[in-house]
Design a protein around this motif. Structure first.
Motif, short mmCIF file in Angstrom:
data_model
loop_
_atom_site.label_atom_id
_atom_site.label_comp_id
_atom_site.label_asym_id
_atom_site.label_seq_id
_atom_site.Cartn_x
_atom_site.Cartn_y
_atom_site.Cartn_z
N UNK A 33 1.08 1.72 -16.99
CA UNK A 33 2.21 1.77 -17.93
C UNK A 33 3.55 2.02 -17.24
N UNK A 34 3.56 2.15 -15.93
CA UNK A 34 4.80 2.38 -15.21
C UNK A 34 5.53 1.08 -14.95
N UNK A 35 6.84 1.13 -14.73
CA UNK A 35 7.60 -0.11 -14.49
C UNK A 35 7.34 -0.73 -13.12
N UNK A 36 6.73 0.02 -12.21
CA UNK A 36 6.56 -0.48 -10.83
C UNK A 36 5.58 -1.67 -10.76
N UNK A 37 4.67 -1.78 -11.74
CA UNK A 37 3.68 -2.87 -11.69
C UNK A 37 4.20 -4.14 -12.37
N UNK A 38 5.35 -4.07 -13.01
CA UNK A 38 5.88 -5.22 -13.74
C UNK A 38 6.71 -6.12 -12.83
N UNK A 39 6.61 -7.42 -13.01
CA UNK A 39 7.47 -8.33 -12.24
C UNK A 39 8.94 -8.11 -12.61
N UNK A 49 -3.99 -15.27 -2.14
CA UNK A 49 -3.85 -15.49 -3.58
C UNK A 49 -2.40 -15.34 -3.99
N UNK A 50 -2.04 -16.02 -5.07
CA UNK A 50 -0.69 -15.91 -5.62
C UNK A 50 -0.72 -14.91 -6.77
N UNK A 51 -0.02 -13.81 -6.60
CA UNK A 51 -0.02 -12.74 -7.59
C UNK A 51 1.25 -12.78 -8.44
N UNK A 52 1.11 -12.31 -9.67
CA UNK A 52 2.26 -12.22 -10.56
C UNK A 52 2.96 -10.87 -10.44
N UNK A 53 2.18 -9.81 -10.31
CA UNK A 53 2.74 -8.46 -10.26
C UNK A 53 3.08 -8.03 -8.85
N UNK A 54 4.09 -7.18 -8.67
CA UNK A 54 4.50 -6.76 -7.33
C UNK A 54 3.48 -5.90 -6.61
N UNK A 110 0.83 -1.21 0.00
CA UNK A 110 0.00 0.00 0.00
C UNK A 110 0.87 1.26 0.00
N UNK A 111 1.98 1.23 0.72
CA UNK A 111 2.88 2.39 0.74
C UNK A 111 3.56 2.57 -0.61
N UNK A 112 3.92 1.47 -1.25
CA UNK A 112 4.54 1.58 -2.57
C UNK A 112 3.55 2.11 -3.59
N UNK A 113 2.30 1.67 -3.49
CA UNK A 113 1.27 2.18 -4.40
C UNK A 113 1.02 3.66 -4.14
#
Length: 264
Positions: free
Chosen positions: A256-262, A121-126, A88-91
């Motif tokens: 579109x930001x890099x923060x959501x990408x694994x 749940x097992x998530x793919x994105x950070x 939540x803090x990173x978001x």
């Protein structure tokens, strides 16, 4: 002159011996000073060398997993490094402050009365997950999920098509109002639309209107996001927000930001 005095005292013990002379005393004093300087210099070099081996390396095969950074505390003394920020803090760091207070939640726990273990749940994105946005007395929600190509195909029952136009209604799908499709310079496709959520669900809640986004990547995977004004009924945390917590432009910036990408 302490070296000379020490040698004179020692020489006095053997007074009367012909080998004693003032010149020999000063010569021996000079030799003592040179030896002491050599010892001090060697000790200093040893301390410096030990310090050099103790310093962490800044490149190569340094192990960051075992590296801690000490920051000055209130009194100026080093303290242990701060804990890693939560999701939540990173978001929140990626969004303007006016979106409100952000907290990670589980809609399955709130609405379905699932236990935290059942809802895990097992998530793919950070940054994948469910988030509550509290602002002006209301509570809205953001749901962010990265789905692999295989997961998309299992859900839709057909092959993933990165070039599909989601603004075109297919079969009995609900119409997507205010639908905007944008092909990005890197070939990915971002589609956003409004959903009134004016239909019956399989739970005892009434969802408010929301802004939906879907970023289709070239490999067929998709980022799915719901920016919801909230819900009323079982498990509600507060009244609906007058508007979705994130605007269309804010959704685009987030997806579109890099923060959501694994990583990798």
């Amino acid at each position: 002159m302490n070296d000379v005095r020490e040698l004179l005292d020692r020489a006095a013990e053997g007074a009367g011996k012909p080998a004693f002379s003032t010149a020999s005393v000063y010569a021996r004093a000079a030799r003592v000073r040179r030896r002491r300087r050599a010892v001090v210099s060697a000790a200093a070099l040893t301390v410096v060398a030990a310090g050099a081996f103790a310093l962490p390396r800044t490149g190569g095969d340094a192990d960051p997993a075992h590296t801690t950074v000490a920051s000055p505390g209130p009194s100026g003394s080093p303290t242990a490094s701060a804990p890693a920020p939560t999701k939540a803090e990173r978001l929140a760091a990626l969004l303007p402050g006016e979106v409100g207070e952000i907290e990670e939640v589980s809609l399955a726990v709130l609405i379905k009365n699932a236990t935290p273990e059942q809802a895990r749940a097992k998530y793919l994105g950070p940054l994948d997950g469910h988030y509550a946005f509290r602002r002006d007395g209301g509570v809205g929600y953001l749901v962010l999920t990265l789905a692999s190509r295989e997961a998309v195909e299992r859900k839709t029952g057909r092959p993933a098509d990165p070039a599909e136009d989601l603004c075109v209604r297919v079969g009995q799908e609900p119409a997507r109002t205010h639908c905007v499709r944008e092909v990005l310079p890197d070939g990915r496709t971002l589609t956003t639309w409004h959903d009134s959520m004016d239909y019956e669900g399989d739970d005892n809640v009434g969802w408010g209107p929301e802004l939906v986004g879907r970023l289709t990547q070239q490999d067929g995977s998709q980022f799915l996001v719901r920016s919801s004004t909230g819900f009323e009924g079982s498990g509600t945390q507060g009244p609906l927000l007058p508007e979705p917590p994130l605007s269309r432009q804010q959704l685009k910036g987030l997806l579109t930001g890099p923060e959501v990408l694994p990583k990798g």
